[in-house]
Design a protein around this motif. Structure first.
Motif, PDB file in Angstrom:
ATOM      1  N   TYR A 109      11.141 -12.727  -4.502  1.00 48.89           N
ATOM      2  CA  TYR A 109      10.564 -12.151  -3.291  1.00 48.89           C
ATOM      3  C   TYR A 109      10.823 -10.643  -3.217  1.00 48.89           C
ATOM      4  O   TYR A 109       9.905  -9.846  -3.080  1.00 48.89           O
ATOM      5  CB  TYR A 109      11.156 -12.851  -2.064  1.00 48.89           C
ATOM      6  N   ASN A 110      12.081 -10.251  -3.320  1.00 49.60           N
ATOM      7  CA  ASN A 110      12.453  -8.833  -3.212  1.00 49.60           C
ATOM      8  C   ASN A 110      12.219  -8.112  -4.530  1.00 49.60           C
ATOM      9  O   ASN A 110      12.467  -8.648  -5.604  1.00 49.60           O
ATOM     10  CB  ASN A 110      13.933  -8.701  -2.836  1.00 49.60           C
ATOM     11  N   SER A 111      11.773  -6.855  -4.437  1.00 50.00           N
ATOM     12  CA  SER A 111      11.514  -6.070  -5.644  1.00 50.00           C
ATOM     13  C   SER A 111      12.762  -5.903  -6.493  1.00 50.00           C
ATOM     14  O   SER A 111      12.716  -6.022  -7.721  1.00 50.00           O
ATOM     15  CB  SER A 111      10.958  -4.692  -5.263  1.00 50.00           C
ATOM     16  N   GLY A 112      13.897  -5.614  -5.855  1.00 46.48           N
ATOM     17  CA  GLY A 112      15.128  -5.438  -6.596  1.00 46.48           C
ATOM     18  C   GLY A 112      15.494  -6.679  -7.393  1.00 46.48           C
ATOM     19  O   GLY A 112      15.972  -6.581  -8.531  1.00 46.48           O
ATOM     20  N   CYS A 113      15.247  -7.844  -6.818  1.00 49.60           N
ATOM     21  CA  CYS A 113      15.535  -9.099  -7.512  1.00 49.60           C
ATOM     22  C   CYS A 113      14.571  -9.320  -8.672  1.00 49.60           C
ATOM     23  O   CYS A 113      14.969  -9.746  -9.758  1.00 49.60           O
ATOM     24  CB  CYS A 113      15.455 -10.267  -6.532  1.00 49.60           C
ATOM     25  N   SER A 133       6.796  -8.748  -4.643  1.00 48.20           N
ATOM     26  CA  SER A 133       7.538  -7.598  -5.169  1.00 48.20           C
ATOM     27  C   SER A 133       6.576  -6.449  -5.426  1.00 48.20           C
ATOM     28  O   SER A 133       5.815  -6.463  -6.386  1.00 48.20           O
ATOM     29  CB  SER A 133       8.272  -7.986  -6.456  1.00 48.20           C
ATOM     30  N   SER A 134       6.648  -5.444  -4.577  1.00 48.32           N
ATOM     31  CA  SER A 134       5.646  -4.378  -4.593  1.00 48.32           C
ATOM     32  C   SER A 134       6.124  -3.083  -5.242  1.00 48.32           C
ATOM     33  O   SER A 134       5.345  -2.137  -5.368  1.00 48.32           O
ATOM     34  CB  SER A 134       5.200  -4.075  -3.157  1.00 48.32           C
ATOM     35  N   SER A 135       7.379  -3.010  -5.675  1.00 42.33           N
ATOM     36  CA  SER A 135       7.879  -1.786  -6.288  1.00 42.33           C
ATOM     37  C   SER A 135       7.133  -1.481  -7.577  1.00 42.33           C
ATOM     38  O   SER A 135       6.998  -2.354  -8.443  1.00 42.33           O
ATOM     39  CB  SER A 135       9.367  -1.910  -6.604  1.00 42.33           C
ATOM     40  N   PRO A 136       6.652  -0.243  -7.752  1.00 46.64           N
ATOM     41  CA  PRO A 136       5.956   0.125  -8.992  1.00 46.64           C
ATOM     42  C   PRO A 136       6.812  -0.080 -10.233  1.00 46.64           C
ATOM     43  O   PRO A 136       6.302  -0.349 -11.323  1.00 46.64           O
ATOM     44  CB  PRO A 136       5.631   1.611  -8.787  1.00 46.64           C
ATOM     45  N   SER A 137       8.141   0.021 -10.083  1.00 46.19           N
ATOM     46  CA  SER A 137       9.024  -0.110 -11.240  1.00 46.19           C
ATOM     47  C   SER A 137       8.992  -1.508 -11.841  1.00 46.19           C
ATOM     48  O   SER A 137       9.336  -1.697 -13.015  1.00 46.19           O
ATOM     49  CB  SER A 137      10.464   0.244 -10.845  1.00 46.19           C
ATOM     50  N   TYR A 138       8.560  -2.497 -11.070  1.00 41.80           N
ATOM     51  CA  TYR A 138       8.504  -3.876 -11.561  1.00 41.80           C
ATOM     52  C   TYR A 138       7.539  -3.999 -12.744  1.00 41.80           C
ATOM     53  O   TYR A 138       7.900  -4.519 -13.800  1.00 41.80           O
ATOM     54  CB  TYR A 138       8.114  -4.800 -10.411  1.00 41.80           C
ATOM     55  N   SER A 151      -0.364  -5.632  -3.875  1.00 42.88           N
ATOM     56  CA  SER A 151      -0.526  -4.246  -4.322  1.00 42.88           C
ATOM     57  C   SER A 151       0.838  -3.570  -4.380  1.00 42.88           C
ATOM     58  O   SER A 151       1.822  -4.082  -3.858  1.00 42.88           O
ATOM     59  CB  SER A 151      -1.455  -3.481  -3.370  1.00 42.88           C
ATOM     60  N   ASN A 152       0.902  -2.400  -5.029  1.00 44.70           N
ATOM     61  CA  ASN A 152       2.207  -1.763  -5.171  1.00 44.70           C
ATOM     62  C   ASN A 152       2.488  -0.740  -4.072  1.00 44.70           C
ATOM     63  O   ASN A 152       1.610  -0.338  -3.322  1.00 44.70           O
ATOM     64  CB  ASN A 152       2.384  -1.155  -6.566  1.00 44.70           C
ATOM     65  N   ASP A 153       3.739  -0.305  -4.004  1.00 45.88           N
ATOM     66  CA  ASP A 153       4.212   0.552  -2.917  1.00 45.88           C
ATOM     67  C   ASP A 153       3.601   1.953  -2.935  1.00 45.88           C
ATOM     68  O   ASP A 153       3.451   2.580  -1.884  1.00 45.88           O
ATOM     69  CB  ASP A 153       5.732   0.685  -2.962  1.00 45.88           C
ATOM     70  N   THR A 184      13.640   2.432  -0.602  1.00 44.37           N
ATOM     71  CA  THR A 184      13.791   3.822  -1.032  1.00 44.37           C
ATOM     72  C   THR A 184      12.558   4.327  -1.767  1.00 44.37           C
ATOM     73  O   THR A 184      12.113   5.456  -1.544  1.00 44.37           O
ATOM     74  CB  THR A 184      15.030   3.968  -1.928  1.00 44.37           C
ATOM     75  N   ASN A 185      11.981   3.499  -2.628  1.00 49.58           N
ATOM     76  CA  ASN A 185      10.804   3.937  -3.372  1.00 49.58           C
ATOM     77  C   ASN A 185       9.621   4.198  -2.454  1.00 49.58           C
ATOM     78  O   ASN A 185       8.956   5.230  -2.561  1.00 49.58           O
ATOM     79  CB  ASN A 185      10.406   2.904  -4.426  1.00 49.58           C
ATOM     80  N   LEU A 186       9.368   3.251  -1.528  1.00 48.11           N
ATOM     81  CA  LEU A 186       8.204   3.418  -0.661  1.00 48.11           C
ATOM     82  C   LEU A 186       8.366   4.637   0.245  1.00 48.11           C
ATOM     83  O   LEU A 186       7.430   5.421   0.427  1.00 48.11           O
ATOM     84  CB  LEU A 186       7.978   2.153   0.166  1.00 48.11           C
ATOM     85  N   VAL A 187       9.556   4.815   0.810  1.00 49.15           N
ATOM     86  CA  VAL A 187       9.792   5.969   1.678  1.00 49.15           C
ATOM     87  C   VAL A 187       9.686   7.270   0.886  1.00 49.15           C
ATOM     88  O   VAL A 187       9.138   8.266   1.382  1.00 49.15           O
ATOM     89  CB  VAL A 187      11.168   5.861   2.370  1.00 49.15           C
ATOM     90  N   THR A 188      10.168   7.280  -0.341  1.00 46.81           N
ATOM     91  CA  THR A 188      10.061   8.477  -1.175  1.00 46.81           C
ATOM     92  C   THR A 188       8.614   8.889  -1.374  1.00 46.81           C
ATOM     93  O   THR A 188       8.253  10.070  -1.227  1.00 46.81           O
ATOM     94  CB  THR A 188      10.718   8.247  -2.556  1.00 46.81           C
ATOM     95  N   GLU A 189       7.767   7.925  -1.686  1.00 45.80           N
ATOM     96  CA  GLU A 189       6.349   8.230  -1.893  1.00 45.80           C
ATOM     97  C   GLU A 189       5.669   8.618  -0.586  1.00 45.80           C
ATOM     98  O   GLU A 189       4.789   9.475  -0.556  1.00 45.80           O
ATOM     99  CB  GLU A 189       5.644   7.024  -2.525  1.00 45.80           C
TER     100      GLU A 189
END
Length: 385
Positions: A109-113, A133-138, A151-153, A184-189
């Motif tokens: 569920y979570n991107s970090g996981c 999991s929407s983090s682009p790093s995934y 879709s991604n963050d 952190t990733n979404l807020v950064t972008e």
């Protein structure tokens, strides 16, 4: 009995035995184990269970169809595991699935996981389809085993920033993230995008995934008099944050991202949710093909309908099932190729993946709380890079 009659009789017996053998072989049932990983305890438990229920329902429906794949009748066996929204636990869950020789995984569920577990699945060659999991790093890792039905963050951040500056006319913006990979990733972008559009970042505050008291950071934000507060995190935390924003008399608009548009959030936030804005992945439920049908099925099977991300999880499961059908194999090494080329009409729309495993065509919707209900204000289409 003459010798000729005896031979004829024996031939009939032999034919009957062969026919029975063939029938038994055609009805052979092959168990195919599937892992479902989600947070079933903690802050994200309601959404995690929502994901598990929908994916489990899809595989149960496939079992009811009596699928024949690779010459054998298939029976999917589900192993649902709690990763507690913790990357370290997610790695342990992933290794458990590998040891069990699962044919595929729906989650995490979570991107970090998902990011933490993805290398385990890659080494084993097991396809992993995350509904949330929407983090682009995934998918940016370039693993051939990673897929998602969301879709991604980066896309979401651009949509949220554009609306914040162009539509809400926000000039002074404060942001808060929960210090997770996702937040952190979404807020950064988002920050990059609002600054590019001429808005001023007046404060960037951090919390944690377990925080419940935000008064200290909100007091700092209040003194800076922002037009808008943008938050990324989990729904239970966002509900507490929304309450405390109102209790401190902060007049800024509150915009969130993180799965808030459900009745559970509104109940928790109470009057704090009044006028809140929230970006969510996907189409509004009333514009999703077959969402009402899925909601009814979930209620009949589990006693609970769609909470938030069930449609994405249901489509993720059917993407895996359809790829197995298309390749006539449950072997991950064989059906994984079909995952990248197969397309079908799911609950959330057309499901098709890019070569990186991203969803080719996705949507995002902006909601506003109005009179205790979420009302869709805008729907934006997004395209994977």
């Amino acid at each position: 009995m003459s010798r000729r009659k005896l031979l004829v009789a024996l031939s009939y017996v032999l034919f009957a035995c062969v026919s029975v053998t063939r029938t038994v072989q055609s009805e052979e049932i092959k168990s195919v184990k599937i892992g479902i990983a989600a947070p079933l305890t903690g802050f994200s438990a309601s959404n995690g269970k929502d994901e598990e229920n929908a994916a489990r329902l899809a595989f149960e429906e496939a079992n009811a169809q009596g699928l024949i794949i690779g010459g054998a009748k298939i029976a999917f066996e589900i192993d649902g595991q709690d990763d507690a929204a913790d990357p370290k636990t997610a790695v342990l869950v992933a290794q458990r699935f590998v040891d069990e020789n699962v044919s595929g995984v729906i989650g995490h569920y979570n991107s970090g996981c998902s990011v933490a577990a993805s290398s385990v699945y890659r080494r084993a060659g097991i396809p992993q389809i995350s509904p949330t999991s929407s983090s682009p790093s995934y998918t940016a890792q370039g693993f051939e085993t990673t897929f998602r039905t969301i879709s991604n963050d980066d896309q979401m951040a651009l949509l949220a920033a554009n609306y914040s500056v162009e539509q809400l006319k926000a000039k002074r913006i404060a942001v808060i993230d929960d210090s997770t990979d996702y937040g952190t990733n979404l807020v950064t972008e988002y920050v990059k995008a609002i600054q590019k559009r001429g808005a001023q970042l007046v404060s960037w505050q951090y919390t944690t995934a377990n925080s419940i008291d935000f008064r200290a950071l909100l007091t700092t934000i209040k003194g800076l008099n922002p037009d808008l507060i943008f938050y990324v995190g989990q729904d239970i935390q966002a509900a507490g944050l929304a309450k405390q924003i109102r209790q401190l008399g902060i007049r800024a608009r509150f915009m969130g991202e993180g799965g808030f548009t459900n009745e559970h959030f509104l109940q928790l936030a109470g009057q704090g949710a009044k006028g809140m804005l929230s970006w969510e992945y996907g189409l509004p439920r009333d514009r999703m093909p077959r969402a009402a049908e899925l909601d009814a099925k979930l209620k009949a099977r589990f006693g609970v309908g769609i909470v938030q991300f069930a449609p994405l999880a249901y489509d993720a499961a059917w993407a895996m099932i359809n790829a197995m059908k298309a390749s006539d194999s449950t072997d991950p090494k064989k059906y994984i190729k079909a995952l990248r080329t197969n397309a079908f009409d799911g609950v959330t729309g057309t499901i098709a993946f890019t070569q990186t495993g991203d969803l080719k065509n996705a949507s995002a919707t902006l909601y506003e709380e109005q009179g205790g209900k979420w009302v869709a204000l805008a729907v934006e289409k997004t395209t994977a890079k």
